[in-house]
Design a protein around this motif. Sequence first.
Motif, PDB file in Angstrom:
ATOM      1  N   ARG A  46      80.665  97.446 127.111  1.00  0.00           N
ATOM      2  CA  ARG A  46      80.050  96.205 126.647  1.00  0.00           C
ATOM      3  C   ARG A  46      80.204  95.127 127.716  1.00  0.00           C
ATOM      4  O   ARG A  46      81.247  94.998 128.353  1.00  0.00           O
ATOM      5  N   LEU A  47      79.151  94.333 127.899  1.00  0.00           N
ATOM      6  CA  LEU A  47      79.156  93.292 128.922  1.00  0.00           C
ATOM      7  C   LEU A  47      79.727  91.988 128.387  1.00  0.00           C
ATOM      8  O   LEU A  47      79.394  91.567 127.277  1.00  0.00           O
ATOM      9  N   PRO A  48      80.528  91.296 129.199  1.00  0.00           N
ATOM     10  CA  PRO A  48      80.938  89.934 128.837  1.00  0.00           C
ATOM     11  C   PRO A  48      79.710  89.010 128.838  1.00  0.00           C
ATOM     12  O   PRO A  48      78.750  89.233 129.583  1.00  0.00           O
ATOM     13  N   ASP A  49      79.767  87.957 128.024  1.00  0.00           N
ATOM     14  CA  ASP A  49      78.647  87.025 127.938  1.00  0.00           C
ATOM     15  C   ASP A  49      78.331  86.382 129.290  1.00  0.00           C
ATOM     16  O   ASP A  49      77.179  86.044 129.574  1.00  0.00           O
ATOM     17  N   ALA A  50      79.340  86.224 130.140  1.00  0.00           N
ATOM     18  CA  ALA A  50      79.163  85.514 131.404  1.00  0.00           C
ATOM     19  C   ALA A  50      78.440  86.337 132.465  1.00  0.00           C
ATOM     20  O   ALA A  50      78.064  85.801 133.516  1.00  0.00           O
ATOM     21  N   ILE A  51      78.241  87.633 132.225  1.00  0.00           N
ATOM     22  CA  ILE A  51      77.612  88.504 133.228  1.00  0.00           C
ATOM     23  C   ILE A  51      76.244  88.940 132.720  1.00  0.00           C
ATOM     24  O   ILE A  51      76.127  89.563 131.660  1.00  0.00           O
ATOM     25  N   THR A  52      75.194  88.616 133.466  1.00  0.00           N
ATOM     26  CA  THR A  52      73.832  88.937 133.061  1.00  0.00           C
ATOM     27  C   THR A  52      73.552  90.422 133.238  1.00  0.00           C
ATOM     28  O   THR A  52      74.235  91.127 133.994  1.00  0.00           O
ATOM     29  N   ASP A  53      72.502  90.897 132.566  1.00  0.00           N
ATOM     30  CA  ASP A  53      72.092  92.291 132.716  1.00  0.00           C
ATOM     31  C   ASP A  53      71.750  92.599 134.175  1.00  0.00           C
ATOM     32  O   ASP A  53      72.091  93.660 134.701  1.00  0.00           O
ATOM     33  N   GLU A  54      71.068  91.666 134.829  1.00  0.00           N
ATOM     34  CA  GLU A  54      70.656  91.878 136.215  1.00  0.00           C
ATOM     35  C   GLU A  54      71.863  92.026 137.132  1.00  0.00           C
ATOM     36  O   GLU A  54      71.930  92.949 137.964  1.00  0.00           O
ATOM     37  N   ILE A  55      72.836  91.138 136.997  1.00  0.00           N
ATOM     38  CA  ILE A  55      74.038  91.217 137.823  1.00  0.00           C
ATOM     39  C   ILE A  55      74.809  92.501 137.516  1.00  0.00           C
ATOM     40  O   ILE A  55      75.331  93.162 138.418  1.00  0.00           O
ATOM     41  N   ALA A  56      74.870  92.876 136.243  1.00  0.00           N
ATOM     42  CA  ALA A  56      75.589  94.094 135.863  1.00  0.00           C
ATOM     43  C   ALA A  56      74.958  95.329 136.497  1.00  0.00           C
ATOM     44  O   ALA A  56      75.652  96.178 137.068  1.00  0.00           O
ATOM     45  N   ALA A  57      73.636  95.444 136.404  1.00  0.00           N
ATOM     46  CA  ALA A  57      72.953  96.612 136.968  1.00  0.00           C
ATOM     47  C   ALA A  57      73.046  96.636 138.482  1.00  0.00           C
ATOM     48  O   ALA A  57      73.039  97.706 139.102  1.00  0.00           O
ATOM     49  N   ALA A  58      73.142  95.463 139.081  1.00  0.00           N
ATOM     50  CA  ALA A  58      73.228  95.377 140.538  1.00  0.00           C
ATOM     51  C   ALA A  58      74.616  95.694 141.061  1.00  0.00           C
ATOM     52  O   ALA A  58      74.774  95.990 142.254  1.00  0.00           O
ATOM     53  N   SER A  59      75.621  95.654 140.189  1.00  0.00           N
ATOM     54  CA  SER A  59      76.994  95.675 140.694  1.00  0.00           C
ATOM     55  C   SER A  59      77.927  96.695 140.064  1.00  0.00           C
ATOM     56  O   SER A  59      79.040  96.887 140.566  1.00  0.00           O
ATOM     57  N   PHE A  60      77.543  97.357 138.967  1.00  0.00           N
ATOM     58  CA  PHE A  60      78.536  98.160 138.264  1.00  0.00           C
ATOM     59  C   PHE A  60      78.982  99.358 139.098  1.00  0.00           C
ATOM     60  O   PHE A  60      80.173  99.549 139.348  1.00  0.00           O
ATOM     61  N   LEU A  61      78.057 100.179 139.546  1.00  0.00           N
ATOM     62  CA  LEU A  61      78.429 101.317 140.384  1.00  0.00           C
ATOM     63  C   LEU A  61      79.044 100.839 141.694  1.00  0.00           C
ATOM     64  O   LEU A  61      80.093 101.340 142.120  1.00  0.00           O
ATOM     65  N   LYS A  62      78.411  99.870 142.323  1.00  0.00           N
ATOM     66  CA  LYS A  62      78.904  99.390 143.617  1.00  0.00           C
ATOM     67  C   LYS A  62      80.250  98.688 143.468  1.00  0.00           C
ATOM     68  O   LYS A  62      81.143  98.844 144.301  1.00  0.00           O
ATOM     69  N   GLY A  63      80.387  97.885 142.410  1.00  0.00           N
ATOM     70  CA  GLY A  63      81.635  97.177 142.203  1.00  0.00           C
ATOM     71  C   GLY A  63      82.786  98.102 141.861  1.00  0.00           C
ATOM     72  O   GLY A  63      83.916  97.924 142.352  1.00  0.00           O
ATOM     73  N   LEU A  64      82.542  99.105 141.012  1.00  0.00           N
ATOM     74  CA  LEU A  64      83.588 100.077 140.701  1.00  0.00           C
ATOM     75  C   LEU A  64      83.949 100.906 141.933  1.00  0.00           C
ATOM     76  O   LEU A  64      85.101 101.324 142.103  1.00  0.00           O
TER      77      LEU A  64
END
Length: 324
Positions: A107-125
Amino acid sequence: MPFALEIQQTGGPDVMELVEIAIPLPTASQVLVKHTCIGLNFIDIYFRTGLYPAPHSPFTPGHEAAGVVEAVGKGVKNLKIGDRVVYTHALGSYATHRILPADRVVRLPDAITDEIAAASFLKGLTAQYLCRTTYHVKSGDWCVVHAAAGGVGQLLTQWIAALGGHVVATAGSEAKLKIARAAGAQHTFLLEDGWAAKVKELASGQGAHVVYDSIGKDTFPASLDALRPRGLWVSYGNASGSVPAFEPAILSQKGSLFMTRPTLGHYIATRDELTANAQELFGRMMDGTLSVSIGHRYHGLAEIAQAHSDMEARKTTGSSVVMM
């Protein structure tokens, strides 16, 4: 109707075919997610070309996306209809809808948009495990980050800098080096002859503690030459092609070096690992340590072929996403 990109035979970007798909209702422990934004990654290209074998054929490529839960299976307790979520490392994200195991969705925190999440989840992890587990970066460590203007590269550079490490970034152009410096790299070099010797000179003649190498063929064996004795070469990508076969003795000849070839799946294999790493990533994003750069936006599944062409030609910087 739901649609997906399907590959029947590996090859160039044009092998991805838009097809209509049937989406069943989720069974126990599953959720149905409608994608709002899809992340694009080099691993998608490796599967499309056949460098990494797909588990079955035909298959749908793609490894991460954000979206909204549209249905939940019996027994799912941690998610409900309407939740904004993100997931990664589940082949098949190039689609409008997706059935997924509920324990692989976060589940995404309210402060993180769908766009930022999709752009960063694999790369950020990926950045998270590289600098927190594969090599636990400490203040004062010398760290080389190849492709530092890319999606993983920028996040990894920011994270290492926040930990107090010295970041030596490489890239293929002055424009990309400027991006790396903005991300926190203290030293930058073009990928040309002699960069490894310059790294050694910077690090008091000893060399780097760790080299994070997503390039592959074009940075081998120079990445080994940039390391100090007992340094670690982390080969986690093949943007220029696979590293050629080599004799293990080269590691002893160049300073009793260590080498690893990690992959994200082994660092988020359990639900506890996935959620713990995701929470650390989200925390770093929300406290301002990590800033996600979206360099390219594409629209709809039909534009993914062009996105792959751009990525392979190294025309992209930062993260690339597909808006749905």
